[in-house]
Design an enzyme around this catalytic site. Structure first.
Site, PDB file in Angstrom:
ATOM      1  N   LYS A  51     102.066 -17.004  89.683  1.00 44.53           N
ATOM      2  CA  LYS A  51     103.339 -16.817  88.994  1.00 44.53           C
ATOM      3  C   LYS A  51     103.493 -17.874  87.909  1.00 44.53           C
ATOM      4  O   LYS A  51     103.025 -18.997  88.087  1.00 44.53           O
ATOM      5  CB  LYS A  51     104.504 -16.906  89.992  1.00 44.53           C
ATOM      6  CG  LYS A  51     104.498 -15.826  91.068  1.00 44.53           C
ATOM      7  CD  LYS A  51     104.773 -14.451  90.511  1.00 44.53           C
ATOM      8  CE  LYS A  51     104.868 -13.410  91.628  1.00 44.53           C
ATOM      9  NZ  LYS A  51     105.152 -12.049  91.103  1.00 44.53           N
ATOM     10  N   HIS A  59      96.082  -2.485  95.521  1.00 47.53           N
ATOM     11  CA  HIS A  59      97.482  -2.700  95.155  1.00 47.53           C
ATOM     12  C   HIS A  59      98.080  -1.341  94.816  1.00 47.53           C
ATOM     13  O   HIS A  59      97.389  -0.465  94.310  1.00 47.53           O
ATOM     14  CB  HIS A  59      97.587  -3.656  93.968  1.00 47.53           C
ATOM     15  CG  HIS A  59      98.966  -4.175  93.750  1.00 47.53           C
ATOM     16  ND1 HIS A  59      99.902  -3.492  93.004  1.00 47.53           N
ATOM     17  CD2 HIS A  59      99.590  -5.293  94.188  1.00 47.53           C
ATOM     18  CE1 HIS A  59     101.034  -4.178  92.996  1.00 47.53           C
ATOM     19  NE2 HIS A  59     100.876  -5.268  93.709  1.00 47.53           N
TER      20      HIS A  59
END
Length: 461
Positions: free
Chosen positions: A168, A289
């Site tokens: 992040k 994912h």
């Protein structure tokens, strides 16, 4: 009004137990509602026709063999909107190169044209059953969580929680800050994944990022004495681009290539992308994912299929692990009963919403837990699931820790150990600094989950 085909495409005398014992059909359960004015059985039969050998009218080219591979409605309950269809396994497309089954054919038939029929208000697949012969003809996973446990120096059975994160911010980091973010987490954790949009942006090209990430991994391994894992996004429109990214990373990681997983965005990229990764790189952990899946899997969507169905298909395709949400404990849509998704993909046999599925030794698919998780939410999550044999990628839960990403990673591990020991989280926090500081890092969660924590831990605003 559509032509009534129920005399051909429905047989409500068929018994589900006999169909399962016969082993010659894939069974699919739906929630289906006809549009106003349409008969339920006639609509169900039309649904089966469009999903197999038929269309909206009789055609002159149909012969007896064709009728022998019709999909058949074998159960309906108009009050509950339950409809079940038996699909002969001969209907499904097979590879020319090896005769194996493919998920694209499965999807084309069971959830293809029937999604746009004029007489159907909605039809959503909620479960399916695959007989042993069809199980044998799907690839299934080549690697599983036991491979990762072995690398981490753990027992290959019940090796426990893998503390992971997502780099992040999800976009905007250049190569050096990206690698530094990885290093900081690896000082306390096990597993890092690319966030799904991270790839080969002009400000962070793969050929600059990956060597720096590998250097960060080696430094963290040297400092901690522990193995580390990295899941690289190889999602791309083009097969050759996927392989170019994967091959470059394998070359960079060299002797540590076993610590490299490949992430594919399997929903937006499609089954072909998953199979490309599974077949071209069978030695790598295949990380599925599912970005975008909520458009059809959400309980608010009446069409498509459920998250349970998506996960079950991923095991057939060969995913080593797939994201399964947070079962109501994180920020993503879900509830506690979603644990059945995890059970279906990790066990050798399991009861689904409708069908009891045996996997006949097919390797398991790891539940990957991600989306708003942190150390405070984990004990309740593990209690609901009943075990900790998962990968958890906590982005904010790591990089949002008040002390450091390494402290965030350690707090995740401590949360698992707290649950495993059956300890009270407040009491456990008193003896584990990083876990205690997670209360201060995420005070909103702390207030909700552990009222009075400030006084108990001696923390004041």
């Amino acid at each position: 009004m559509a032509h009534d085909q129920s005399s051909r495409y429905a047989n409500l005398d068929l018994k589900e137990s006999d169909l399962i014992a016969g082993g010659k059909h894939i069974l699919v359960a739906y929630k289906m509602k006809p549009k106003a004015g349409y008969d339920y059985l006639a609509t169900a039969a039309h649904f089966a026709a469009e999903s197999s050998t038929g269309t909206n009218v009789e055609v002159s080219t149909t012969d007896d063999f064709t009728k022998g591979v019709d999909a058949l409605v074998y159960f309906i309950d108009e009050a509950t909107e339950d409809m079940r269809i038996a699909y002969p396994i001969e209907l499904f497309d097979r590879n020319v190169i090896d005769g194996r089954f493919m998920i694209v054919s499965f999807l084309t038939l069971v959830i293809g044209n029937n999604q746009g029929m004029g007489d159907v208000e909605y039809g959503k697949m909620i479960d399916f059953y695959v007989p042993e012969r069809a199980i044998q003809m799907f690839d299934g996973p080549a690697t599983d969580i036991s491979n990762l446990w072995r690398i981490l120096g753990r027992p290959i059975k019940d090796g426990g929680y893998i503390a992971g994160t997502i780099i992040k911010p999800k976009l905007g980091l250049r190569p050096e800050p990206f690698a530094q973010a990885a290093y900081q987490f690896w000082l306390g954790g096990d597993f890092i994944k690319n966030d799904e949009p991270q790839g080969n942006q002009v400000f962070a090209p793969v050929k600059k990022v990956i060597p720096l990430v590998y250097d960060a991994m080696k430094r963290a391994q040297d400092e901690t004495g522990e193995a580390k894992l990295f899941s690289m996004n190889i999602t791309a429109d083009d097969y050759h681009e996927m392989c170019a990214r994967a091959d470059f990373a394998l070359e960079v990681f060299g002797p540590d290539a076993d610590k490299l997983a490949f992430l594919v965005d399997g929903y937006v990229g499609g089954p072909g992308m998953v199979t490309t990764a599974r077949r071209q790189y069978p030695n790598q952990y295949l990380h599925y994912h599912r970005a975008g899946h909520g458009a059809i899997t959400s309980p608010s969507s009446k069409r498509g299929y459920t998250a349970f169905v998506l996960a079950k298909m991923s095991r057939l395709q060969g995913a080593s692990g797939i994201h399964v949400g947070t079962m109501g404990y994180g920020k993503m849509e879900g509830e506690g009963d979603d644990r059945n998704i995890a059970y279906m993909i990790e066990r050798d046999e399991c009861q689904g919403p409708v069908y009891f599925q045996k996997w006949y030794g097919m390797k398991p698919t790891t539940p990957i837990i991600s989306g708003g998780m942190n150390a405070l939410r984990l004990p309740g999550f593990f209690e609901n699931l009943g075990h900790g044999n998962v990968i958890n990628t906590a982005g904010g839960g790591s990089y949002g820790h008040i002390d450091s990403p390494a402290a965030g990673a350690k707090s995740l591990r401590q949360a698992y150990e707290c649950w495993k020991a059956g300890a009270d989280p407040i009491e456990y926090a008193k003896e584990h600094k990083e876990f205690a500081r997670a209360f201060e890092s995420f005070p909103g969660d702390a207030d909700k989950l552990f009222p009075g924590w400030r006084d108990k831990l001696g923390v004041h605003k």
